[in-house]
Write a protein that holds these residues in place. Structure first.
Motif, PDB file in Angstrom:
ATOM      1  N   PRO A 148       0.953  -0.950   0.080  1.00 54.81           N
ATOM      2  CA  PRO A 148      -0.109  -0.012   0.073  1.00 54.81           C
ATOM      3  C   PRO A 148       0.844   1.226   0.099  1.00 54.81           C
ATOM      4  N   ALA A 179      -3.703   7.664   6.238  1.00 59.64           N
ATOM      5  CA  ALA A 179      -4.258   6.558   6.776  1.00 59.64           C
ATOM      6  C   ALA A 179      -5.396   6.099   5.877  1.00 59.64           C
ATOM      7  N   LEU A 182      -4.265   4.594   2.414  1.00 59.25           N
ATOM      8  CA  LEU A 182      -3.378   3.335   2.630  1.00 59.25           C
ATOM      9  C   LEU A 182      -4.625   2.203   2.728  1.00 59.25           C
ATOM     10  N   ASP A 183      -5.512   2.591   3.447  1.00 62.34           N
ATOM     11  CA  ASP A 183      -6.705   1.790   3.921  1.00 62.34           C
ATOM     12  C   ASP A 183      -7.304   1.244   2.461  1.00 62.34           C
ATOM     13  N   ALA A 186      -4.866  -1.031   0.635  1.00 60.00           N
ATOM     14  CA  ALA A 186      -4.676  -2.232   1.364  1.00 60.00           C
ATOM     15  C   ALA A 186      -5.881  -3.022   1.127  1.00 60.00           C
ATOM     16  N   SER A 226       0.666  -1.090   7.164  1.00 61.47           N
ATOM     17  CA  SER A 226      -0.332  -1.437   5.996  1.00 61.47           C
ATOM     18  C   SER A 226       0.058  -2.648   5.394  1.00 61.47           C
ATOM     19  N   ARG A 229      -1.112  -5.741   7.489  1.00 60.20           N
ATOM     20  CA  ARG A 229      -2.687  -6.062   7.255  1.00 60.20           C
ATOM     21  C   ARG A 229      -2.738  -6.870   6.148  1.00 60.20           C
TER      22      ARG A 229
END
Ligand code: CP3
Length: 352
Positions: A148, A179, A182-183, A186, A226, A229
């Motif tokens: 990510p 964030a 990145l989420d 991801a 990330s 995850r």
């Protein structure tokens, strides 16, 4: 005569990923299918890069080329880390490096990324099936994705700076917004890797090429967290490799928290020191400087032997370069590298 259940072939690469004791060192190299190979250039003269990535027969042919020429112990699917971004609506061309037609400048642009699930990448299953057929069980097939943070760097910097200054500035300015980016990345990457695994790849690798520009604290909070995850979502039966171009001990320290079977090492770190930081339960892959392969043959042999010596015969080791092979690498030097690692393997067998 009764026969036991048929045993899966004991691929040295997969055994090394699991830290099983083996008297041999598997070898493959990053960017092993690419412009240093005349047979790749011949295919490339007739077809565009993205067409090769998306057409089953072409992708299978190019994926298998380095296996057929050099006998590497693993194949990596011919593709690119940026392909899922195209499916998210980002205009990208390869010339040969990626050129992005739009940029993410802040939180408000994140909504422009439209991930519509793995179905938006309909070529993935057919190319993986074709590559597996072409490889015919000779070697395992590695699937991959961009991590990510590295994908975010391409979206935010889009090549504007070498040290991803715009991406680091976004992170500094708006950590929560970053964030969020990145989420989104991801989530898409998890689905993309699961699709590859469902189609039959034997291991997956996450490339975090740009993460090394971050200081250790940000590396841990943004890049490593990330990537972790994503890697935690991969089924346990599929070995995972995390690679970052990361050269500081602080960054290596942050990698300890990443759920990956294997850590790919940058060519600038000492393999033995990295092993000491990562601990003996962790497998490593690397880390010959790709520049060594453009030197004279004696240097190829001595520098490869130095890497093997530094590993000291420990299991859980996959020979690779510390970054992708350079396009001007003579193919004879790659053959010599494979021969050198094999000679070492045979010597190790005699001792075992
Ligand atoms: O390793 C392999 O053989 C599999 C194929 C592969 C490619 N890209 C093919 C490619 C893999 C694993 C990648 C990953 C990738 N792509 C990374 C992470 C690893 C790394 O090298 O740092 C990154 C950062 C990219 C983004 C990207 N794609 C760049 C920077 C470039 C230009 C590089 C160059 O060689 O000039 C590409 C294009 C690309 N990806 C090519 C290939 C063979 C060249 C395209 C061509 O043939 O014209």
């Amino acid at each position: 005569m009764t026969q036991g259940p048929s045993l899966a072939p004991a691929y040295s690469f997969l055994r090394a990923c699991r830290n099983e004791p083996i008297g041999e060192t598997p070898i493959w190299i990053m960017r092993q299918a690419g412009r240093y190979l005349p047979e790749y250039r011949a295919v490339r003269e007739k077809h565009g890069f993205l067409d090769i990535c998306r057409t089953p027969e072409l992708c299978a042919e190019v994926t298998a080329q380095p296996i057929e020429r050099f006998g590497f112990d693993a194949a990596i699917l011919f593709s690119d880390i940026l392909i899922p971004l195209i499916a998210m609506g980002v205009p990208i061309e390869f010339d040969p490096g990626p050129k992005l037609g739009s940029r993410i400048t802040g939180r408000r642009d994140i909504a422009s990324l439209e991930w519509r699930g793995a179905a938006s990448l309909p070529h993935v299953r057919p190319v993986i099936r074709a590559a597996r057929e072409r490889l015919a069980g000779r070697v395992p097939l590695i699937g991959f994705a961009g991590a990510p943070f590295t994908l975010a760097c391409y979206l935010v910097d889009a090549g504007a700076s070498k040290d991803v200054a715009l991406t680091r500035s976004f992170l500094a300015r708006d950590e929560a917004g970053f964030a969020e980016l990145l989420d989104v990345l991801a989530g898409a990457t998890i689905e993309y890797l699961k699709e590859q695994i469902a189609a039959g790849v034997d291991a997956v690798m996450l490339f975090d090429t740009q993460a090394g520009w971050l200081p250790p604290g940000d590396f841990a909070r943004a890049a490593a967290a990330s990537a972790d995850r994503v890697l935690r979502s991969v089924p346990k039966s599929t070995p995972t490799i995390y690679f970052a171009l990361a050269s500081s001990n602080g960054q290596l320290d942050a990698m300890r928290a990443i759920h990956a079977d294997v850590i790919g090492l940058d060519y600038r770190v000492s393999l033995s020191q990295a092993r000491a930081i990562l601990g003996s339960a962790r497998c490593v892959q690397g880390n010959l400087d790709p520049a060594a392969l453009v030197g004279p043959p004696e240097q190829v042999v001595s520098r490869a032997e130095a890497v093997l010596r530094e590993n000291g015969g420990r299991p859980g080791f996959i020979f690779n370069l510390g970054h992708g092979i350079y396009p001007d690498t003579p193919v004879e030097n790659v053959a010599l590298l494979v021969e050198t690692v094999r000679r070492h393997r045979n010597a190790a067998r005699r001792i075992v």
